[in-house]
Design a protein around this motif. Structure first.
Motif, short mmCIF file in Angstrom:
data_model
loop_
_atom_site.label_atom_id
_atom_site.label_comp_id
_atom_site.label_asym_id
_atom_site.label_seq_id
_atom_site.Cartn_x
_atom_site.Cartn_y
_atom_site.Cartn_z
N ARG A 68 8.68 3.71 -7.10
CA ARG A 68 7.71 4.81 -6.99
C ARG A 68 8.41 6.10 -6.56
O ARG A 68 8.08 7.19 -7.04
CB ARG A 68 6.62 4.48 -5.97
N GLU B 184 6.53 9.60 -7.80
CA GLU B 184 5.08 9.40 -7.82
C GLU B 184 4.45 10.46 -6.91
O GLU B 184 4.84 10.59 -5.75
CB GLU B 184 4.78 7.98 -7.35
N THR C 143 0.83 -1.19 0.00
CA THR C 143 0.00 0.00 0.00
C THR C 143 0.87 1.25 0.00
O THR C 143 2.09 1.18 0.22
CB THR C 143 -0.89 0.01 1.25
N THR C 144 0.25 2.39 -0.22
CA THR C 144 1.00 3.66 -0.16
C THR C 144 1.61 3.84 1.21
O THR C 144 2.75 4.32 1.34
CB THR C 144 0.06 4.83 -0.49
N ASP D 162 4.68 1.66 1.49
CA ASP D 162 5.74 2.25 0.66
C ASP D 162 6.35 3.45 1.37
O ASP D 162 7.58 3.62 1.39
CB ASP D 162 5.19 2.67 -0.70
N LEU D 163 5.50 4.29 1.97
CA LEU D 163 5.99 5.47 2.69
C LEU D 163 6.85 5.05 3.88
O LEU D 163 7.91 5.64 4.13
CB LEU D 163 4.80 6.31 3.17
N ASP E 152 -5.43 5.54 0.06
CA ASP E 152 -5.65 4.21 -0.54
C ASP E 152 -7.12 3.80 -0.46
O ASP E 152 -7.65 3.17 -1.37
CB ASP E 152 -4.76 3.17 0.14
N ALA F 243 -1.94 8.30 4.30
CA ALA F 243 -1.70 7.38 3.18
C ALA F 243 -2.78 6.30 3.13
O ALA F 243 -3.26 5.95 2.04
CB ALA F 243 -0.32 6.75 3.32
N VAL G 136 1.73 11.25 -5.08
CA VAL G 136 1.17 11.06 -3.74
C VAL G 136 2.25 10.68 -2.74
O VAL G 136 2.36 11.26 -1.65
CB VAL G 136 0.06 9.99 -3.76
N LEU G 137 3.09 9.71 -3.12
CA LEU G 137 4.17 9.27 -2.22
C LEU G 137 5.14 10.42 -1.95
O LEU G 137 5.56 10.65 -0.82
CB LEU G 137 4.90 8.08 -2.84
#
Length: 201
Positions: free
Chosen positions: A133, A138, A2-3, A6-7, A36, A32, A140-141
Motif C-alpha cells: 500500500r 495509497e 486495518t489502515t 498498516d500505518l 476504516d 485511521a 489515505v495511508l
C-alpha cells in the motif's frame, strides 16, 4: 489488517528518516480507525460530528473496540474530540496487540547485552501488504503518514482522497498534530524559562 495497523507498521519501519512521536502517531491511528469505520458504514460524518451507523463487520479487536466507543447519543462527538479521547496511548495499544500477534519483534540495539530495546516489524503477509500500500502511494495511508512526518515522496499532482468525509478526518488529524506540537513548544519554552530562573543572573 486495518489502515491503522498498516500505518503503525510503516511508522515502525527502521528506514524512515524522521522518528515518529508517540503522541502524533496515536492521533493518526485514531484517525485511521475512524476512516476504516467510515468505510465499513459503522459511522458517517455530518459536518464535524461523528454519527453512528450500523455495526462494523470486523474481526479486528482494536477496530471493534473503537466502534464500541463511538458516542451514540446526540449531539454526537466532534471529530477532534474523538481523536484526543480515542488517541490517548493508542500507539502503545497497537504495539502490544501487534507484538502479541507476532507482527512485531523486540531487538536490542548496540553491542552491550543491556543495550536499549526497540521493536521492528516481522516479515509477515501483513507487513508486505502494508509495504505494498505504501509503495503504491495509497492516498489515505500516504496522507496519514505525511501528517506524522513520514514522507513517501508524494507529488502535488497525485490524486486526492476522493471522499469528503475522509478528507475532513485527515484535516482534523493534521490540526490535532499541529496543536500537540504547539503544546510541546510551549512547554519547552516554559521549562527553559524555569531553568533560567533557578540558575539566576
Amino acid at each position: 489488517m486495518t489502515t491503522a495497523k498498516d500505518l503503525f507498521i510503516i511508522a515502525m519501519d527502521p528506514t524512515p528518516e524522521h522518528a515518529v512521536g508517540q503522541g502524533d502517531l496515536s492521533l493518526a491511528l485514531a484517525g485511521a480507525e475512524l476512516i476504516d469505520l467510515l468505510g465499513a458504514g459503522a459511522v458517517t460524518v455530518d459536518g464535524d460530528r461523528i454519527v453512528p451507523g450500523g455495526p462494523p463487520i470486523s474481526d479486528d479487536r482494536l477496530l471493534s473496540e473503537a466502534a464500541a466507543r463511538v458516542t451514540r447519543q446526540p449531539p454526537y462527538e466532534r471529530i477532534e474530540d474523538w481523536l484526543w479521547r480515542r488517541g490517548r496511548d493508542l500507539s502503545a495499544a497497537y504495539q502490544a496487540v501487534l507484538e502479541e500477534d507476532g507482527e512485531l519483534t523486540r531487538k536490542r540495539s548496540g553491542r552491550l547485552p543491556f543495550g536499549s530495546e526497540h521493536v521492528e516489524p516481522v516479515d509477515t503477509p501483513s507487513r508486505r501488504r502494508a509495504a505494498d500500500r505504501w509503495e503504491k502511494k495509497e492516498p489515505v495511508l500516504a496522507a496519514l503518514a505525511s501528517v506524522v512526518g513520514i514522507d513517501g515522496g508524494r507529488s502535488d499532482d497525485e490524486p486526492g482522497l476522493g471522499d469528503e468525509a475522509v478528507t475532513t478526518v485527515v484535516a482534523a488529524v493534521h490540526d490535532a498534530v499541529m496543536e500537540l506540537e504547539a503544546v510541546r513548544q510551549r512547554r519547552a519554552i516554559e521549562n527553559a524559562a524555569f531553568a533560567n530562573l533557578w540558575r539566576g543572573p
